[in-house]
Design an enzyme around this catalytic site. Structure first.
Site, mmCIF file in Angstrom:
data_model
loop_
_atom_site.group_PDB
_atom_site.id
_atom_site.type_symbol
_atom_site.label_atom_id
_atom_site.label_comp_id
_atom_site.label_asym_id
_atom_site.label_seq_id
_atom_site.Cartn_x
_atom_site.Cartn_y
_atom_site.Cartn_z
ATOM 1 N N GLU A 173 -15.332 0.396 7.107
ATOM 2 C CA GLU A 173 -15.138 1.841 7.288
ATOM 3 C C GLU A 173 -16.471 2.539 7.554
ATOM 4 O OE1 GLU A 173 -12.717 3.391 4.095
ATOM 5 O OE2 GLU A 173 -10.987 2.198 4.712
ATOM 6 N N GLU A 319 -6.508 -3.077 5.829
ATOM 7 C CA GLU A 319 -5.990 -2.330 4.673
ATOM 8 C C GLU A 319 -4.750 -1.570 5.111
ATOM 9 O OE1 GLU A 319 -8.925 0.088 2.678
ATOM 10 O OE2 GLU A 319 -10.525 -1.398 3.010
ATOM 11 N N GLN A 367 -3.670 -2.873 -2.635
ATOM 12 C CA GLN A 367 -4.396 -4.098 -2.908
ATOM 13 C C GLN A 367 -3.518 -4.994 -3.769
ATOM 14 O OE1 GLN A 367 -8.376 -3.383 -4.452
ATOM 15 N NE2 GLN A 367 -8.828 -1.934 -2.834
#
Length: 504
Positions: A173, A319, A367
């Protein structure tokens, strides 16, 4: 309502790595989740929580991404190797964690964890506070077979054989907490790291042994994500082109604008809104596919045949998952319960990723343990399987299969089908909150039903916890064991169902 399956009309191969996992030093994902310590009273395998290891071993996730996430850009790998008592203690400010970091779970512990559960490791290197040399040393420590000093250090730490890490993320990111870079700045930085990465070849003509993953766009920013991918690829095209295997897109199904909507307390309108918004991932992936194709088409042809021209870049989704508003203030950080609403959006997301298997090579849910869209929660000595765990188990049959396109517009029913070795796997999700749905499946050949499982709950706000670990569990679905070209199934309200058929 009728759905026809033509077993001869297939495309693509579903990479098992679309079912990947993501773990990070965030909240209690690793510390107190996966890692309890070698001296813990909680049952463990060399410090790894036995309940987590056994649950994930049964799931067999193909790949696990670590150490982040945002944490990767503050992580120095040498802090996490060697004698546990001599490892430094630092402070983890990552995304509201605010805890001492004892560094007891490091590279060797992560590799042991991957080996125990049958997963390949994906390492994300420190681009923000690290260096090119630090990245080189880390990969040398992990992968070098020859007796270099770093290989001998790995051996001294109990691991004679190289780990053969293939997947390497270069930054995380970088448009945000990874450095607030522009695409052009990141392209310059990426060139250095990608060029310096060890090849681990022993001959000039050996195949490349590492899979280089660039930090892709913020999928939740419609304008920025287009600019990011377009401008990054334009910057790579401006001079000689470095090696790059994939771009890492991140996308969360945000549910943060409705204060009274919580993970376990929501209205039917909240239900419908969150389930519908999960479909945005399909549009984002299609958009990014087009941007990558255009960027590759604009890559200049090198003056020399000795130079490299980029002609293939995969998309990975490093993600993804639901992110509900209360997670921001939860303790431990980003802890989130899981209900059938999350299970259904997880199924929808897996459908989308699998549908795009020709371009999406890998994906990791965010996660695995105790954080956001978790498969597992821990409480004291207990390991609790969330409904999301059951969804991933229901979808295992799609791994390595070929997609069977389904031409259906059945209201409130999400569909996906694949075929592998004569076994047709059909996943059907009923998103209607109160109404069951009856469907008739027709086939171009005679089939025999071999398995039928469904996941549903008495109430859509039900969840599993330490006191009631099996409130929401997949279970057999009653169906006629017939051999025919037609099969009728009734899907419970708010459910995820997987059926498997063998062609006669």
């Amino acid at each position: 309502m009728q759905i026809h399956l033509n077993s001869k009309n297939t495309y693509g191969t579903i990479n098992p790595k679309l079912h990947g996992q993501f773990i990070e030093f965030l909240g209690s994902c690793i510390d107190d989740g996966i890692w309890v310590g070698r001296d813990s009273a909680i049952p463990n395998i060399h410090g790894l929580r036995r309940g987590v290891v056994e649950a994930l071993k049964a799931l067999a996730p193909p790949v696990v991404r670590w150490p982040g996430g945002c944490y990767a850009d503050t992580y120095h790998w040498r802090d996490g190797i060697g004698a546990p008592a001599k490892r430094p203690v630092t402070f983890n400010e990552n995304f509201g964690t605010y805890e001492l970091d004892q560094h007891q779970f490091g590279t060797d512990e992560f590799m042991d964890f991957c080996a125990l559960i049958g997963a390949e490791p994906w390492l994300n290197v420190n681009l923000l506070s690290g260096s090119v040399q630090e990245m080189k040393d880390w990969l040398e420590y992990c992968n070098r077979a020859q007796p270099t000093s770093l290989a001998k250090l790995r051996q001294a730490n109990g691991h004679a054989d190289p780990y053969n890490v293939k997947y390497v993320g270069i930054g995380n990111e970088v448009w945000g907490g990874g450095g607030f870079m522009t695409p052009q700045q990141y392209a310059m930085t990426y060139r250095k790291y990608a060029t310096a990465m060890p090849t681990f070849k022993t001959s000039l003509f050996d195949q490349e042994k590492t899979y280089k993953i660039a930090s892709g766009p913020d999928g939740n920013k419609p304008q920025e994500r287009v600019r990011w991918t377009r401008d990054f690829l334009t910057a790579l095209a401006s001079s000689r082109q470095p090696a790059i295997d994939a771009i890492d897109l991140h996308f969360y199904n945000w549910n943060i604008d409705h204060e009274n909507d919580t993970p376990t307390d929501f209205t039917s309108d909240d239900w419908a809104r969150v389930i519908q918004s999960a479909h945005e991932l399909d549009d984002v992936i299609s958009e990014q596919e087009g941007l990558i194709a255009k960027g590759l088409a604009n890559m200049p042809i090198p003056e020399s045949t000795m130079d490299h021209r980029l002609d293939q870049i995969d998309l990975v989704v490093g993600e993804w998952g639901n992110w509900h508003r209360p997670a921001f203030t939860a303790r431990p950080a980003l802890y989130q319960q899981v209900t059938m609403r999350d299970a259904l959006t997880t199924a929808i997301s897996l459908n989308i990723l699998q549908k795009h298997c020709d371009s999406v090579a890998m994906a990791c849910v965010a996660q695995t343990v105790n954080v956001l869209n978790s498969l597992l929660l821990t409480d004291g000595d207990q390991t609790i399987l969330t409904p999301n765990y059951d969804v991933f188990m229901l979808y295992k049959g799609h791994r390595g299969g070929h997609v069977l396109p389904l031409d259906t517009k059945t209201p409130a029913v999400e569909t996906f089908a694949s075929i592998k070795d004569g076994i047709i796997t059909v996943s059907l999700s009923n998103t209607a909150i109160n109404a069951p749905k009856s469907l008739t499946l027709t086939f171009d050949d005679t089939v025999h039903l071999i398995t039928a499982e469904t996941l549903n709950a008495a109430h859509v706000t039900d969840y599993n916890d330490a006191a009631h670990p099996n409130t929401v569990r997949r279970h057999p679905l009653a169906m006629k064991q017939t051999t025919s070209q037609r099969q009728t199934v009734t899907l419970p309200a708010a459910s995820v169902t997987t059926l498997q058929f063998k062609r006669s």
